[in-house]
Design a protein around this motif. Structure first.
Motif, PDB file in Angstrom:
ATOM      1  N   ARG A  98       0.818  -1.211   0.000  1.00 44.98           N
ATOM      2  CA  ARG A  98       0.000   0.000   0.000  1.00 44.98           C
ATOM      3  C   ARG A  98       0.855   1.266   0.000  1.00 44.98           C
ATOM      4  O   ARG A  98       1.896   1.332   0.663  1.00 44.98           O
ATOM      5  CB  ARG A  98      -0.923   0.023   1.227  1.00 44.98           C
ATOM      6  N   ASN A  99       0.405   2.269  -0.748  1.00 47.53           N
ATOM      7  CA  ASN A  99       1.062   3.571  -0.724  1.00 47.53           C
ATOM      8  C   ASN A  99       1.133   4.082   0.720  1.00 47.53           C
ATOM      9  O   ASN A  99       0.197   3.879   1.504  1.00 47.53           O
ATOM     10  CB  ASN A  99       0.274   4.578  -1.564  1.00 47.53           C
ATOM     11  N   THR A 100       2.201   4.762   1.043  1.00 45.13           N
ATOM     12  CA  THR A 100       2.375   5.228   2.421  1.00 45.13           C
ATOM     13  C   THR A 100       1.240   6.160   2.847  1.00 45.13           C
ATOM     14  O   THR A 100       0.858   6.181   4.019  1.00 45.13           O
ATOM     15  CB  THR A 100       3.722   5.941   2.597  1.00 45.13           C
ATOM     16  N   GLY A 101       0.686   6.924   1.921  1.00 48.02           N
ATOM     17  CA  GLY A 101      -0.405   7.820   2.259  1.00 48.02           C
ATOM     18  C   GLY A 101      -1.764   7.153   2.283  1.00 48.02           C
ATOM     19  O   GLY A 101      -2.764   7.803   2.602  1.00 48.02           O
ATOM     20  N   LEU A 102      -1.797   5.849   1.934  1.00 49.48           N
ATOM     21  CA  LEU A 102      -3.025   5.049   1.903  1.00 49.48           C
ATOM     22  C   LEU A 102      -4.072   5.636   0.962  1.00 49.48           C
ATOM     23  O   LEU A 102      -5.269   5.430   1.147  1.00 49.48           O
ATOM     24  CB  LEU A 102      -3.605   4.891   3.321  1.00 49.48           C
ATOM     25  N   LYS A 103      -3.603   6.362  -0.062  1.00 50.30           N
ATOM     26  CA  LYS A 103      -4.505   6.926  -1.052  1.00 50.30           C
ATOM     27  C   LYS A 103      -4.113   6.465  -2.449  1.00 50.30           C
ATOM     28  O   LYS A 103      -2.945   6.222  -2.734  1.00 50.30           O
ATOM     29  CB  LYS A 103      -4.481   8.463  -1.006  1.00 50.30           C
ATOM     30  N   PHE A 104      -5.112   6.353  -3.309  1.00 53.37           N
ATOM     31  CA  PHE A 104      -4.868   6.066  -4.720  1.00 53.37           C
ATOM     32  C   PHE A 104      -4.297   7.326  -5.347  1.00 53.37           C
ATOM     33  O   PHE A 104      -4.867   8.411  -5.222  1.00 53.37           O
ATOM     34  CB  PHE A 104      -6.184   5.672  -5.399  1.00 53.37           C
ATOM     35  N   ARG A 105      -3.160   7.189  -6.038  1.00 59.73           N
ATOM     36  CA  ARG A 105      -2.502   8.336  -6.662  1.00 59.73           C
ATOM     37  C   ARG A 105      -2.610   8.213  -8.177  1.00 59.73           C
ATOM     38  O   ARG A 105      -2.277   7.176  -8.748  1.00 59.73           O
ATOM     39  CB  ARG A 105      -1.026   8.395  -6.241  1.00 59.73           C
ATOM     40  N   CYS A 106      -3.068   9.290  -8.819  1.00 55.00           N
ATOM     41  CA  CYS A 106      -3.280   9.286 -10.262  1.00 55.00           C
ATOM     42  C   CYS A 106      -2.895  10.648 -10.829  1.00 55.00           C
ATOM     43  O   CYS A 106      -3.669  11.612 -10.732  1.00 55.00           O
ATOM     44  CB  CYS A 106      -4.736   8.955 -10.577  1.00 55.00           C
ATOM     45  N   HIS A 107      -1.687  10.734 -11.406  1.00 56.36           N
ATOM     46  CA  HIS A 107      -1.196  12.009 -11.946  1.00 56.36           C
ATOM     47  C   HIS A 107       0.106  11.758 -12.700  1.00 56.36           C
ATOM     48  O   HIS A 107       0.714  10.683 -12.603  1.00 56.36           O
ATOM     49  CB  HIS A 107      -0.968  13.013 -10.809  1.00 56.36           C
ATOM     50  N   GLY A 108       0.554  12.763 -13.435  1.00 62.68           N
ATOM     51  CA  GLY A 108       1.845  12.672 -14.097  1.00 62.68           C
ATOM     52  C   GLY A 108       2.970  12.663 -13.077  1.00 62.68           C
ATOM     53  O   GLY A 108       2.867  13.278 -12.016  1.00 62.68           O
ATOM     54  N   THR A 109       4.055  11.952 -13.406  1.00 59.56           N
ATOM     55  CA  THR A 109       5.168  11.818 -12.470  1.00 59.56           C
ATOM     56  C   THR A 109       6.500  11.875 -13.222  1.00 59.56           C
ATOM     57  O   THR A 109       6.673  11.169 -14.224  1.00 59.56           O
ATOM     58  CB  THR A 109       5.092  10.477 -11.713  1.00 59.56           C
ATOM     59  N   PRO A 110       7.446  12.693 -12.770  1.00 61.64           N
ATOM     60  CA  PRO A 110       8.763  12.691 -13.405  1.00 61.64           C
ATOM     61  C   PRO A 110       9.567  11.465 -12.978  1.00 61.64           C
ATOM     62  O   PRO A 110       9.657  11.163 -11.781  1.00 61.64           O
ATOM     63  CB  PRO A 110       9.405  13.984 -12.896  1.00 61.64           C
ATOM     64  N   LEU A 111      10.112  10.768 -13.960  1.00 57.73           N
ATOM     65  CA  LEU A 111      10.935   9.591 -13.697  1.00 57.73           C
ATOM     66  C   LEU A 111      12.353   9.832 -14.186  1.00 57.73           C
ATOM     67  O   LEU A 111      12.557  10.422 -15.256  1.00 57.73           O
ATOM     68  CB  LEU A 111      10.382   8.363 -14.431  1.00 57.73           C
ATOM     69  N   GLU A 112      13.305   9.330 -13.436  1.00 53.47           N
ATOM     70  CA  GLU A 112      14.699   9.325 -13.882  1.00 53.47           C
ATOM     71  C   GLU A 112      15.006   7.985 -14.523  1.00 53.47           C
ATOM     72  O   GLU A 112      14.714   6.929 -13.947  1.00 53.47           O
ATOM     73  CB  GLU A 112      15.643   9.553 -12.704  1.00 53.47           C
TER      74      GLU A 112
END
Length: 230
Positions: free
Chosen positions: A103-117
């Motif tokens: 589970r995500n640490t914030g316990l929320k579903f996350r849906c958005h753009g994300t910068p990846l290296e």
């Protein structure tokens, strides 16, 4: 080159994967989870979604599907296998990749753009990127927190198996070492939480994901003596 897009009950990114392969002009089929032969395919995409409703754990039931025996055979044969989001979870449950997604640490579903290296550009999935390049790929998950023990993390680093990290301070889920995607030791199996198939055109907000698919094609053509000129 011919791609298979696996379809489990509850998959919902299979169409996106199919369209991404169409965008690079290659052959692609949907393959149902009951399939017992993947020998006709050069690459296998394990898509996102909620396979079998994510009952028990994400990917925990899908690992027992008939088609996963064939995925394991294909991995042993050196074919290219890409697991995205729920597909990444399935590959870890099937022991094709180390670690686990929790589970995500914030316990929320996350849906958005994300910068990846791009941590490792020397793979069949990233050869069209530059080392250290920052790309924009969306996420959509509630259980994308990559976890492994210290020994496994040391092995991942030593073998250059970390393929993507969340860039800077943008880690959206608490993943250890900001890990967003990893490979197996052989480099032909990659799992990642972000969705490159949702970033194949500017109309979607980013086209940075398209190069993952052209990278696979380029690697396959180099194997067969005909690299692409793009």
């Amino acid at each position: 080159m011919k791609f298979a897009v696996l379809v489990f009950p509850g998959s919902n990114c299979d169409i996106d994967c199919y369209k991404a392969v169409e965008a690079i002009g290659e052959q692609v089929d949907y393959v149902w989870h009951t399939a017992t032969d993947l020998s006709g395919y050069d690459a296998i995409l394990v898509p996102g979604g909620f396979s079998y409703g994510d009952y028990l754990r994400c990917g925990a039931i899908a690992q027992f599907a008939n088609v996963m025996n064939e995925v394991k055979k294909a991995a042993d044969e050196g074919k290219y296998i890409l697991g995205i989001c729920n597909g990444f979870q399935i590959l870890t449950e099937a022991n094709l990749l180390p670690g686990a997604l929790i589970r995500n640490t914030g316990l929320k579903f996350r849906c958005h753009g994300t910068p990846l290296e791009v941590v490792n550009s020397n793979t069949a999935f990233t050869n069209q990127y530059s080392q250290g390049e920052i790309i924009d790929i969306p996420i959509a998950h509630g259980e994308g927190n990559y976890f492994c023990d210290e020994e496994t993390l040391a092995e991942l680093k030593a073998n250059n198996q970390i393929v993507f990290r969340y860039a800077g301070e943008t880690n959206p889920n608490g993943s250890v070492d900001n890990i967003a995607g990893i490979s197996n030791k052989a480099g032909n199996v990659v799992g990642m939480m972000p969705h490159p198939e949702r970033a194949v055109s500017q109309i979607l907000g980013s086209e940075d994901g398209l190069r993952m698919f052209t990278s696979i094609l380029n690697a396959w053509r180099e194997q067969h003596g005909a690299a692409i000129n793009s």
